[in-house]
Design a protein around this motif. Structure first.
Motif, PDB file in Angstrom:
ATOM      1  N   GLU A 184       0.353 -17.553   2.206  1.00 10.30           N
ATOM      2  CA  GLU A 184       0.212 -16.128   1.934  1.00 10.30           C
ATOM      3  C   GLU A 184      -0.765 -15.880   0.782  1.00 10.30           C
ATOM      4  OE1 GLU A 184       4.061 -14.370   1.474  1.00 10.30           O
ATOM      5  OE2 GLU A 184       4.513 -14.455   3.622  1.00 10.30           O
ATOM      6  N   GLN A 185      -0.731 -16.756  -0.243  1.00  9.35           N
ATOM      7  CA  GLN A 185      -1.696 -16.633  -1.337  1.00  9.35           C
ATOM      8  C   GLN A 185      -3.121 -16.857  -0.835  1.00  9.35           C
ATOM      9  OE1 GLN A 185      -0.312 -19.433  -4.240  1.00  9.35           O
ATOM     10  NE2 GLN A 185       1.537 -18.260  -4.724  1.00  9.35           N
ATOM     11  N   GLU A 226      -4.216 -13.812   1.065  1.00  8.54           N
ATOM     12  CA  GLU A 226      -4.496 -12.708   0.142  1.00  8.54           C
ATOM     13  C   GLU A 226      -5.879 -12.885  -0.474  1.00  8.54           C
ATOM     14  OE1 GLU A 226      -2.507 -10.448  -3.715  1.00  8.54           O
ATOM     15  OE2 GLU A 226      -2.025 -12.541  -3.324  1.00  8.54           O
ATOM     16  N   GLU A 285      -8.544 -11.984   2.047  1.00 11.37           N
ATOM     17  CA  GLU A 285      -8.703 -10.540   2.235  1.00 11.37           C
ATOM     18  C   GLU A 285      -9.404  -9.881   1.052  1.00 11.37           C
ATOM     19  OE1 GLU A 285      -8.278  -8.770   4.970  1.00 11.37           O
ATOM     20  OE2 GLU A 285      -7.881 -10.751   5.816  1.00 11.37           O
ATOM     21  N   HIS A 334       2.328  -7.053   6.405  1.00 15.10           N
ATOM     22  CA  HIS A 334       1.339  -6.939   5.338  1.00 15.10           C
ATOM     23  C   HIS A 334       1.175  -8.272   4.608  1.00 15.10           C
ATOM     24  CE1 HIS A 334       2.917  -2.858   6.017  1.00 15.10           C
ATOM     25  NE2 HIS A 334       1.719  -2.428   5.665  1.00 15.10           N
ATOM     26  N   ALA A 335       2.304  -8.884   4.246  1.00 16.47           N
ATOM     27  CA  ALA A 335       2.258 -10.146   3.498  1.00 16.47           C
ATOM     28  C   ALA A 335       1.593 -11.243   4.315  1.00 16.47           C
ATOM     29  CB  ALA A 335       3.667 -10.565   3.100  1.00 16.47           C
ATOM     30  N   GLY A 365      -2.169 -10.958   4.313  1.00 21.08           N
ATOM     31  CA  GLY A 365      -2.858 -10.999   3.036  1.00 21.08           C
ATOM     32  C   GLY A 365      -2.886  -9.685   2.284  1.00 21.08           C
ATOM     33  N   GLU A 366      -2.185  -8.670   2.804  1.00 22.00           N
ATOM     34  CA  GLU A 366      -2.126  -7.355   2.147  1.00 22.00           C
ATOM     35  C   GLU A 366      -0.941  -7.334   1.188  1.00 22.00           C
ATOM     36  OE1 GLU A 366      -4.295  -4.923   2.602  1.00 22.00           O
ATOM     37  OE2 GLU A 366      -5.408  -5.568   4.382  1.00 22.00           O
ATOM     38  N   MET A 367      -0.988  -8.176   0.160  1.00 22.05           N
ATOM     39  CA  MET A 367       0.164  -8.367  -0.707  1.00 22.05           C
ATOM     40  C   MET A 367       0.491  -7.135  -1.556  1.00 22.05           C
ATOM     41  SD  MET A 367       1.186 -11.291   0.209  1.00 22.05           S
ATOM     42  CE  MET A 367       2.456 -11.622  -1.007  1.00 22.05           C
ATOM     43  N   ASN A 368      -0.516  -6.420  -2.020  1.00 16.15           N
ATOM     44  CA  ASN A 368      -0.240  -5.233  -2.841  1.00 16.15           C
ATOM     45  C   ASN A 368       0.545  -4.197  -2.054  1.00 16.15           C
ATOM     46  OD1 ASN A 368      -1.485  -6.219  -5.150  1.00 16.15           O
ATOM     47  ND2 ASN A 368      -3.485  -5.366  -4.606  1.00 16.15           N
TER      48      ASN A 368
END
Length: 419
Positions: free
Chosen positions: A72-73, A76, A79, A215-216, A219-222
């Motif tokens: 996931e990191q 992110e 992205e 989202h996570a 890569g849309e972590m925010n």
């Protein structure tokens, strides 16, 4: 650690035999990029995106490497810096991830639109003409198996509070999800009814939103963090004893909200409060609920042959693979047949079967060989994505087209004695 225990657990490595398609290989690529030994170009991005994110490597790892957090990191970071998305992909991502999924009212509008499409005859025309197949054969297959959509979710049908039947055991918060509340509204309703029958008062906080899993994973972590904070506040206000999910993918990120918000000290206590209360529907029924009664079979009835396809995240993250099987074995007139490699990914993996159809179909082909070998009349699962994927598998590869793929909640509720 480079022992390789993760390799035979990884679906993409099993399909290709390539080191780069394994968790160990992908971690090596991440490290090489961080160390400046390689540029994170399009081939690096493709390899990161080729991972299903099933996290089967984590239980297999003797060093307890948190691969799910690493991938996931990496996504992110991709992205944040990528320039390779086509313009239309950027538009669709922004629309769905930021303007649709986070807003329940907009999801209801989507459900209303889909329902009109299905009920006005337009869907029949589209399917007859095969117009969707001109763009993508895989998309056409998915369109054909979409369940009946609804714009009236669980709150509209049952309200925000449903009392327990008999003496109350505990108060639980029902996580309704975004797609679950639009495409699987009946499953959500039956989830509440099962919980009530088992002795739980059910509260459905109306201000909850999408869990943030899609989202996570993308890569849309925010945005995932925004979703998490909204959900934490909604369920804290409801002051529930447990938070119940009926979707393995949603439950996996809900139970890790404390990690998702680990770099925000102000949210540590609240995120921990939330995460430790998350339970899958099968687990809470087994561990906390009163025993459910099921209709007895007639003497001349033949047992129903039933098998179970594990949700990857339910098995590998929430560690809840036994509870569904216990429940199924408790239903009268059911013969449970274990599927070979039931815990391996079916190829759904959120929207993986849309973004990576070739690999998803290759994995599904092998899954259906094992499913057909059970001779089961019902393939039961605990996640909406898996359910649609298995329906697609039956449609394309089922030896017997009368076989049904069903959510475990629907299977149990339809055979329960209602008081």
């Amino acid at each position: 650690m480079r022992c390789g225990f993760c390799l035979p657990a990884c679906p993409t490595f099993k399909e290709t035999g390539l080191e780069a398609e394994s968790p160990r290989g992908r971690i090596s690529l991440m490290k090489a990029t961080v160390d400046g030994l390689m540029e994170p170009g399009i081939r690096f991005e493709d390899q990161m995106n080729h991972c299903l994110g099933c996290r089967a490597c984590e239980p297999a790892c003797p060093a307890d490497v948190k691969y799910g957090q690493l991938i996931e990191q990496a996504r992110e970071a991709i992205e944040m810096h990528t320039v390779h998305h086509r313009p239309w992909i950027k538009v669709v991502r922004k629309l769905m991830f930021k303007q649709v999924f986070p807003h329940q009212n907009r999801m209801k509008l989507l459900g209303k639109g889909l329902r009109l499409y299905q009920k006005t005859g337009l869907q029949a025309v589209v399917q007859k003409t095969g117009v969707v197949g001109l763009f993508s054969k895989d998309l056409a297959n998915m369109e054909r198996i979409l369940p009946e959509a609804s714009s009236n979710g669980i709150v509209e049908q049952l309200g925000t509070r449903v009392p327990a039947k008999g003496v109350k055991i505990a108060t639980v918060g029902m996580f309704r999800g975004c797609l679950m509340d639009v495409l699987f509204t009946e499953t959500n309703r039956k989830t509440v009814m099962l919980l009530s029958e088992a002795g739980f008062e059910v509260i459905i906080p109306p201000t909850q939103n999408c869990c943030g899993a899609l989202h996570a994973h993308a890569g849309e972590m925010n945005q995932a963090k925004v979703q998490a904070k909204n959900n934490i506040l909604a369920f804290q206000e409801a002051n529930v004893d447990y938070i119940v999910s009926n979707a393995g993918g949603c439950g996996a990120i809900l139970v890790e909200y404390d990690h998702l918000l680990h770099d925000e000290p102000d949210w540590h206590e609240s995120a921990t409060w939330f995460a430790k209360r998350v339970k899958d529907i099968s687990t809470i029924l087994i561990e906390k609920g009163r025993s459910l009664k099921f209709v007895e079979a007639l003497s001349d009835d033949q047992p129903l042959n039933v098998t179970y396809q594990d949700s990857c995240h339910l098995k590998n993250v929430i560690k809840a693979s036994n509870s569904p099987r216990t429940l199924l074995n408790g239903v009268g007139n059911v013969k449970f047949t274990e599927m070979k490699d039931a815990g391996s990914c079916c190829g759904s993996a959120g929207i993986y079967n849309v973004t990576q159809p070739a690999m998803a179909n290759q994995i599904l082909d092998h899954k259906m060989v094992n499913a057909n070998a059970t001779g089961a009349q019902y393939i039961v699962t605990s996640n909406p994505g898996c359910l649609l994927q298995m329906k697609s598998g039956i449609d394309k590869h089922g030896a017997d087209k009368s076989v049904q793929a069903v959510h475990i909640v629907d299977f149990l509720y339809d055979r329960m004695v209602k008081n």
